[in-house]
Scaffold this active site. Structure first.
Site, PDB file in Angstrom:
ATOM      1  N   ASP A 124      -2.283  -4.764  -0.178  1.00 17.29           N
ATOM      2  CA  ASP A 124      -1.907  -6.031   0.459  1.00 17.29           C
ATOM      3  C   ASP A 124      -2.779  -6.368   1.658  1.00 17.29           C
ATOM      4  OD1 ASP A 124      -0.824  -3.997   2.024  1.00 17.29           O
ATOM      5  OD2 ASP A 124       1.245  -4.710   1.894  1.00 17.29           O
TER       6      ASP A 124
ATOM      7  N   GLN B  85       0.809  -1.206   0.000  1.00 20.42           N
ATOM      8  CA  GLN B  85       0.000   0.000   0.000  1.00 20.42           C
ATOM      9  C   GLN B  85       0.851   1.269   0.000  1.00 20.42           C
ATOM     10  OE1 GLN B  85      -3.103  -1.312   3.271  1.00 20.42           O
ATOM     11  NE2 GLN B  85      -3.825   0.505   2.200  1.00 20.42           N
ATOM     12  N   HIS B  86       0.202   2.372  -0.380  1.00 19.44           N
ATOM     13  CA  HIS B  86       0.664   3.747  -0.178  1.00 19.44           C
ATOM     14  C   HIS B  86       1.784   4.217  -1.096  1.00 19.44           C
ATOM     15  CE1 HIS B  86      -1.680   3.608   3.472  1.00 19.44           C
ATOM     16  NE2 HIS B  86      -0.846   2.791   4.092  1.00 19.44           N
TER      17      HIS B  86
END
Length: 470
Positions: free
Chosen positions: A228, A76-77
């Site tokens: 994820d 992520q991110h």
């Protein structure tokens, strides 16, 4: 034989898992590494993810198998920036890159404070979030921001390579800091805090539905993919009132919910899940990496480290370890480091091993406490690489006030992606696939209560670290 393929493009590697479509039996697995990163600067070339995917795919998919669906879940991110030619502008900044910490603090104030952020996007941004990395780009590499035509998450970039489609899903999008899970829409007012002139509507990907086929790769239907943590929830078959504590490089505590979360303290992120609901989540930066580092210092394998810790007394004879080795996200202390308290001349290697485990467990329990302020939890399920440690599981169960279990989910993220692939392959729901495949079978962890004072000593260390890094 009809199969589906789930891909986990993580920080450390790409893992490819192949399952039979009808019963979910694993018929192939392989992985290939990504470049190692070390915060505070944590960056990777996205093309290395694709190379790892191709290498793992070639090893995992059985000869003669008919692939009926494919999906990619990713870390992520992360921030992937493309120019107008579709070329990567600079290495991707990953979730565990903390160089944008000052930018996060400025953004929080620019929108009106933590409450305004929680109301707008369900989360208060910290250095992990994509929006803070865009602010870092403006501050440090303005020439890169001027070249920006598209901004993607890691799983979005992989889906783009597979299908040519500029698309994301609501789960991963909800971790950017500029998408609201509650309203299922981008917050362009937030993005205009970064650059008021840029055409953000064309710079962010379309948000696909959770059951949507977004394209094809070599004739194989490709699902929208997700982040994820969202994929892991699918792979474990998480139900309401069950919290998952995942112990990987980092740690997470999350559950599924039918209502959106907005936590103005910033501890709980108000994410969307991968099936149309919500996924309130708390993340710590330091979990398995702390155990790896301590085992390395002691010169033992992870198996021997676990056995060594098991020989020490509960409470490690007063030795306490604060595991904020690479800064921390919960609490938000990006410049913190690890601390040790209670060291005496008779300290043993076993004491240090157990103190490391108890420190990681206390950090995860802090995360779980934050989660429970926003969602009911009747049971806790441990997963991830750290859950292979018998000592860690027993320490966690001994300190937790809810029943604790483990789950057989060696690669929960890849399994969740495979569930998504099965949905586009045969039109079933995510829940129906999980039930058909027998996901979500838990084994209880029984352990004696931990020594009184473990969490109290840990809290004292945490408070000291917080005071040292205001």
């Amino acid at each position: 034989m009809q199969v589906v393929v789930g891909v986990d493009s993580s920080t450390q590697s790409t893992k490819v898992e192949v399952r039979r479509l009808d019963d979910g039996v694993v018929v192939g697995r392989a992985s290939a590494p990504h470049p190692v990163t070390t915060p505070p600067c944590s960056e990777q070339d996205p093309h290395r993810w694709w190379a790892a995917f191709e290498a793992a795919w070639s090893q995992a998919v059985p000869t003669g198998a008919s692939v009926a669906g494919l999906s990619v879940a990713g870390q992520q991110h992360g921030m992937v920036v493309l120019d107008h030619a579709g070329e990567v502008v600079r290495p991707a900044k990953l979730w565990n890159d903390t160089e944008s910490a000052p930018d996060a603090a400025e953004l929080v104030q620019a929108l009106g404070g933590p409450g305004a952020w929680a109301s707008a996007v369900g989360s208060v941004p910290v250095a992990a979030f994509t929006v803070t990395k865009l602010a870092w780009l403006r501050r440090v590499e303005p020439e890169s921001l001027r070249r920006l035509a598209r901004v993607l998450l890691p799983h979005d970039w992989m889906t783009l390579q597979l299908t040519g489609q500029f698309v994301t899903d609501r789960g991963d999008a909800s971790g950017t800091g500029y998408f609201s899970a509650d309203t299922d829409s981008y917050r362009f007012d937030v993005l205009r805090l970064i650059d008021s002139e840029l055409d953000w509507a064309s710079a962010v990907p379309r948000v696909a539905g959770p059951n949507e086929t977004v394209g094809e790769w070599r004739g194989v239907p490709v699902a929208c993919g997700t982040g994820d943590n969202m994929a892991a929830a699918l792979g474990i078959g998480v139900a309401a009132r069950t919290a998952v504590v995942s112990i990987g490089t980092s740690g997470t505590a999350y559950t599924v919910s039918s209502v959106a979360t907005g936590d103005s303290s910033g501890a709980v992120a108000g994410f969307a899940d991968a099936s149309g609901g919500f996924l309130p989540l708390v993340c710590t930066l330091n979990a398995g990496k702390v155990l790896d580092a301590t085992a390395r210092l002691l010169g033992v394998s992870m198996a021997d480290f676990d056995a060594l810790a098991a020989t020490a007394e509960s409470g490690s004879r007063g030795l306490a370890l604060l595991p904020y080795f690479d800064g921390e996200r919960t609490p938000n202390l990006p410049h913190a480091s690890g601390w040790i308290s209670g060291m005496r001349s008779d300290v043993s290697r076993a004491d240090l091993a157990r103190a490391a485990i108890e420190g990681v467990v206390c950090s995860l329990l802090d995360a779980l406490d934050e989660l429970r302020r926003h969602a009911p939890v009747d049971r806790v399920v441990l997963t991830g690489g750290g859950a292979r440690s018998r000592t860690l599981c027993e320490v966690f169960a001994g300190l937790c006030d809810a029943p604790v279990a483990t789950v057989e989910a060696d690669e929960a993220v890849a399994t969740g992606a495979a569930v998504q692939a099965a949905v586009v392959a045969d039109g079933a729901t995510h829940a129906a696939v999980a039930d058909r495949w027998g996901l979500g079978r838990y084994a209880p962890v029984n352990a004696p209560r931990g020594s009184a004072g473990i969490r109290d000593r840990y809290a004292e260390l945490r408070q000291a670290a917080t005071a040292a890094h205001p």
